[in-house]
Design a protein around this motif. Structure first.
Motif, PDB file in Angstrom:
ATOM      1  N   ASN A  60       0.823  -1.016  -0.042  1.00  0.00           N
ATOM      2  CA  ASN A  60       0.016  -0.059  -0.037  1.00  0.00           C
ATOM      3  C   ASN A  60       0.902   1.301  -0.111  1.00  0.00           C
ATOM      4  O   ASN A  60       1.362   1.752   1.137  1.00  0.00           O
ATOM      5  CB  ASN A  60      -0.872   0.023   1.299  1.00  0.00           C
ATOM      6  CG  ASN A  60      -1.688   1.228   1.482  1.00  0.00           C
ATOM      7  OD1 ASN A  60      -2.011   1.942   0.327  1.00  0.00           O
ATOM      8  ND2 ASN A  60      -2.025   1.687   2.508  1.00  0.00           N
ATOM      9  N   ARG A  63      -0.197   4.449   2.146  1.00  0.00           N
ATOM     10  CA  ARG A  63       0.006   4.300   3.763  1.00  0.00           C
ATOM     11  C   ARG A  63       1.475   5.108   4.166  1.00  0.00           C
ATOM     12  O   ARG A  63       2.582   4.898   3.827  1.00  0.00           O
ATOM     13  CB  ARG A  63       0.376   2.907   4.423  1.00  0.00           C
ATOM     14  CG  ARG A  63      -1.020   2.249   4.179  1.00  0.00           C
ATOM     15  CD  ARG A  63      -0.816   0.866   4.541  1.00  0.00           C
ATOM     16  NE  ARG A  63      -0.664   0.626   5.783  1.00  0.00           N
ATOM     17  CZ  ARG A  63      -0.221  -0.605   6.481  1.00  0.00           C
ATOM     18  NH1 ARG A  63      -0.263  -1.811   5.637  1.00  0.00           N
ATOM     19  NH2 ARG A  63      -0.016  -0.672   7.917  1.00  0.00           N
ATOM     20  N   ARG A  65       3.058   8.055   7.433  1.00  0.00           N
ATOM     21  CA  ARG A  65       2.530   8.834   8.874  1.00  0.00           C
ATOM     22  C   ARG A  65       3.033  10.299   8.595  1.00  0.00           C
ATOM     23  O   ARG A  65       4.064  10.711   8.349  1.00  0.00           O
ATOM     24  CB  ARG A  65       3.637   8.084   9.824  1.00  0.00           C
ATOM     25  CG  ARG A  65       3.115   6.706   9.984  1.00  0.00           C
ATOM     26  CD  ARG A  65       3.982   6.111  11.421  1.00  0.00           C
ATOM     27  NE  ARG A  65       3.622   4.751  11.431  1.00  0.00           N
ATOM     28  CZ  ARG A  65       2.680   4.388  12.382  1.00  0.00           C
ATOM     29  NH1 ARG A  65       1.832   5.395  12.680  1.00  0.00           N
ATOM     30  NH2 ARG A  65       2.465   3.148  12.406  1.00  0.00           N
ATOM     31  N   ASP A  76      -0.697  10.368  12.990  1.00  0.00           N
ATOM     32  CA  ASP A  76      -1.079   8.844  12.980  1.00  0.00           C
ATOM     33  C   ASP A  76      -2.290   8.579  12.134  1.00  0.00           C
ATOM     34  O   ASP A  76      -3.254   8.008  12.743  1.00  0.00           O
ATOM     35  CB  ASP A  76      -0.801   8.243  14.209  1.00  0.00           C
ATOM     36  CG  ASP A  76      -0.384   6.712  14.135  1.00  0.00           C
ATOM     37  OD1 ASP A  76      -0.457   6.089  13.097  1.00  0.00           O
ATOM     38  OD2 ASP A  76      -0.010   6.371  15.264  1.00  0.00           O
ATOM     39  N   GLU A  78      -2.908   5.907  10.426  1.00  0.00           N
ATOM     40  CA  GLU A  78      -3.340   4.347  10.225  1.00  0.00           C
ATOM     41  C   GLU A  78      -4.197   4.085  11.820  1.00  0.00           C
ATOM     42  O   GLU A  78      -5.275   3.495  11.933  1.00  0.00           O
ATOM     43  CB  GLU A  78      -2.143   3.760  10.221  1.00  0.00           C
ATOM     44  CG  GLU A  78      -1.482   3.710   8.798  1.00  0.00           C
ATOM     45  CD  GLU A  78      -0.387   2.793   8.730  1.00  0.00           C
ATOM     46  OE1 GLU A  78      -0.037   2.135  10.029  1.00  0.00           O
ATOM     47  OE2 GLU A  78       0.183   2.626   7.741  1.00  0.00           O
ATOM     48  N   ARG A  79      -3.806   4.800  12.675  1.00  0.00           N
ATOM     49  CA  ARG A  79      -4.568   4.768  14.033  1.00  0.00           C
ATOM     50  C   ARG A  79      -5.949   5.191  14.078  1.00  0.00           C
ATOM     51  O   ARG A  79      -6.906   4.757  14.768  1.00  0.00           O
ATOM     52  CB  ARG A  79      -3.779   4.965  15.338  1.00  0.00           C
ATOM     53  CG  ARG A  79      -2.591   4.181  15.613  1.00  0.00           C
ATOM     54  CD  ARG A  79      -1.823   4.519  17.036  1.00  0.00           C
ATOM     55  NE  ARG A  79      -0.926   3.781  17.305  1.00  0.00           N
ATOM     56  CZ  ARG A  79      -1.250   2.600  18.355  1.00  0.00           C
ATOM     57  NH1 ARG A  79      -2.539   2.282  18.782  1.00  0.00           N
ATOM     58  NH2 ARG A  79      -0.179   1.632  18.476  1.00  0.00           N
ATOM     59  N   VAL A  81      -7.893   5.585  11.302  1.00  0.00           N
ATOM     60  CA  VAL A  81      -8.390   4.667  10.800  1.00  0.00           C
ATOM     61  C   VAL A  81      -9.310   3.529  11.557  1.00  0.00           C
ATOM     62  O   VAL A  81     -10.293   3.275  11.335  1.00  0.00           O
ATOM     63  CB  VAL A  81      -8.020   4.007   9.373  1.00  0.00           C
ATOM     64  CG1 VAL A  81      -8.560   2.919   8.894  1.00  0.00           C
ATOM     65  CG2 VAL A  81      -7.697   5.093   8.355  1.00  0.00           C
ATOM     66  N   ILE A 163      -9.843  -4.554  11.247  1.00  0.00           N
ATOM     67  CA  ILE A 163      -9.369  -3.261  11.149  1.00  0.00           C
ATOM     68  C   ILE A 163      -8.646  -2.871  12.351  1.00  0.00           C
ATOM     69  O   ILE A 163      -7.763  -2.132  12.519  1.00  0.00           O
ATOM     70  CB  ILE A 163     -10.339  -2.245  10.752  1.00  0.00           C
ATOM     71  CG1 ILE A 163     -10.867  -2.668   8.968  1.00  0.00           C
ATOM     72  CG2 ILE A 163      -9.630  -0.926  10.702  1.00  0.00           C
ATOM     73  CD1 ILE A 163      -9.516  -2.451   8.198  1.00  0.00           C
ATOM     74  N   THR A 166      -5.336  -4.633  13.169  1.00  0.00           N
ATOM     75  CA  THR A 166      -4.335  -4.302  12.133  1.00  0.00           C
ATOM     76  C   THR A 166      -3.933  -2.843  12.436  1.00  0.00           C
ATOM     77  O   THR A 166      -2.440  -2.659  12.518  1.00  0.00           O
ATOM     78  CB  THR A 166      -5.059  -4.461  10.661  1.00  0.00           C
ATOM     79  OG1 THR A 166      -5.468  -5.720  10.571  1.00  0.00           O
ATOM     80  CG2 THR A 166      -3.877  -4.163   9.957  1.00  0.00           C
ATOM     81  N   TYR A 167      -4.609  -1.843  12.795  1.00  0.00           N
ATOM     82  CA  TYR A 167      -4.228  -0.535  12.383  1.00  0.00           C
ATOM     83  C   TYR A 167      -4.148  -0.020  14.085  1.00  0.00           C
ATOM     84  O   TYR A 167      -3.685   1.060  14.211  1.00  0.00           O
ATOM     85  CB  TYR A 167      -5.282   0.276  11.636  1.00  0.00           C
ATOM     86  CG  TYR A 167      -5.274   0.219  10.542  1.00  0.00           C
ATOM     87  CD1 TYR A 167      -4.281   0.685   9.385  1.00  0.00           C
ATOM     88  CD2 TYR A 167      -6.129  -0.691   9.742  1.00  0.00           C
ATOM     89  CE1 TYR A 167      -3.999   0.610   8.140  1.00  0.00           C
ATOM     90  CE2 TYR A 167      -6.083  -0.791   8.494  1.00  0.00           C
ATOM     91  CZ  TYR A 167      -4.994  -0.313   7.629  1.00  0.00           C
ATOM     92  OH  TYR A 167      -4.921  -0.505   6.377  1.00  0.00           O
ATOM     93  N   ALA A 197      -4.925   7.024   3.935  1.00  0.00           N
ATOM     94  CA  ALA A 197      -4.313   6.059   4.597  1.00  0.00           C
ATOM     95  C   ALA A 197      -4.664   4.427   4.182  1.00  0.00           C
ATOM     96  O   ALA A 197      -3.814   3.749   4.683  1.00  0.00           O
ATOM     97  CB  ALA A 197      -4.415   6.224   6.142  1.00  0.00           C
ATOM     98  N   ALA A 198      -5.617   4.215   3.828  1.00  0.00           N
ATOM     99  CA  ALA A 198      -6.300   2.930   3.525  1.00  0.00           C
ATOM    100  C   ALA A 198      -5.718   2.384   2.349  1.00  0.00           C
ATOM    101  O   ALA A 198      -5.430   3.059   1.212  1.00  0.00           O
ATOM    102  CB  ALA A 198      -7.906   2.880   3.454  1.00  0.00           C
TER     103      ALA A 198
END
Length: 227
Positions: A60, A63, A65, A76, A78-79, A81, A163, A166-167, A197-198
């Motif tokens: 991906n 993705r 930061r 952040d 991803e967090r 999400v 999800i 994972t995140y 981010a996804a």
């Protein structure tokens, strides 16, 4: 000069007379230093090539930061999400179990089992049929509304757990002021976070989770994120 030095080193290594030939060749220290320099250069090039290959293999490329959207910095994404998925799960559970103060161990994935559990007396085993019916109807009513947005009881509860695992979720809870400053109450900002981010293969279902969360926030008139 560098090329000439490499040629001289090569000649010295392959010519025994020059290797011990006094002033006409390079001494042993100079030869060793030259070899070490070339080895370090080769290692550096190899590391650069491997690094480039790893970047090319990243599943991906979206993705990363830290980025800024409309003047709001997201450190952040991803967090964030993962937090969106977590907030939807909590929102659904809070709606169904309105009288339940603690929801530890509750997930949308095991919600039917939890309805049975909380409506059964832990000591006598007696079932509160009225309370069970109330919880079941509340759950069915909400799922019918979310289904119109595309939510699937078969697909999206396990997807939500995936999800979150994972995140992760946000490390710190935000107060009302911080949530506003960080953009947590902005639908446009959070949607942009998801899009950026996804991974592409998860984007459709992640946007659906966010649409469901936005719908529930509009229904109850509360902020998108509740703590």
């Amino acid at each position: 000069q560098r090329n000439q030095s490499n040629v001289r080193i090569h000649q010295t290594i392959n010519n025994p007379t020059q290797r011990h030939g006094g002033n006409r060749g390079l001494n042993t220290q100079q030869v060793n230093e030259g070899i070490e320099t070339r080895c370090e250069e080769n290692k550096t090039k190899q590391m650069e090539n491997e690094s480039g290959s790893m970047m090319a293999r990243r599943p991906n490329p979206c993705r990363f930061r830290g980025w800024c959207c409309n003047g709001v910095y997201c450190s952040d994404p991803e967090r964030l999400v993962g937090e969106i998925a977590f907030q939807l799960d909590r929102r659904i559970l809070s709606y169904v179990f309105q009288g339940q103060t603690r929801l530890y161990g509750f997930t949308v994935l095991n919600i039917r089992d939890k309805i049975i559990q909380v409506s059964t007396h832990p000591l006598t085993g007696k079932v509160d049929e009225g309370y069970r019916l109330q919880l079941s109807q509340r759950h069915a009513e909400l799922m019918a509304k979310l289904k119109q947005l595309g939510y699937s009881m078969t697909l999206h509860p396990p997807f939500t757990e995936f999800i979150i695992n994972t995140y992760g979720i946000l490390k710190q809870r935000a107060d009302s002021y911080s949530a506003q400053e960080l953009g947590y109450n902005s639908s446009d900002f959070l949607r942009r976070v998801v899009i950026n981010a996804a991974p592409c293969k998860l984007l459709k279902d992640l946007l659906l989770l966010f649409s469901c969360l936005s719908f529930m926030a509009r229904q109850d008139g509360k902020p998108l994120f509740l703590w």
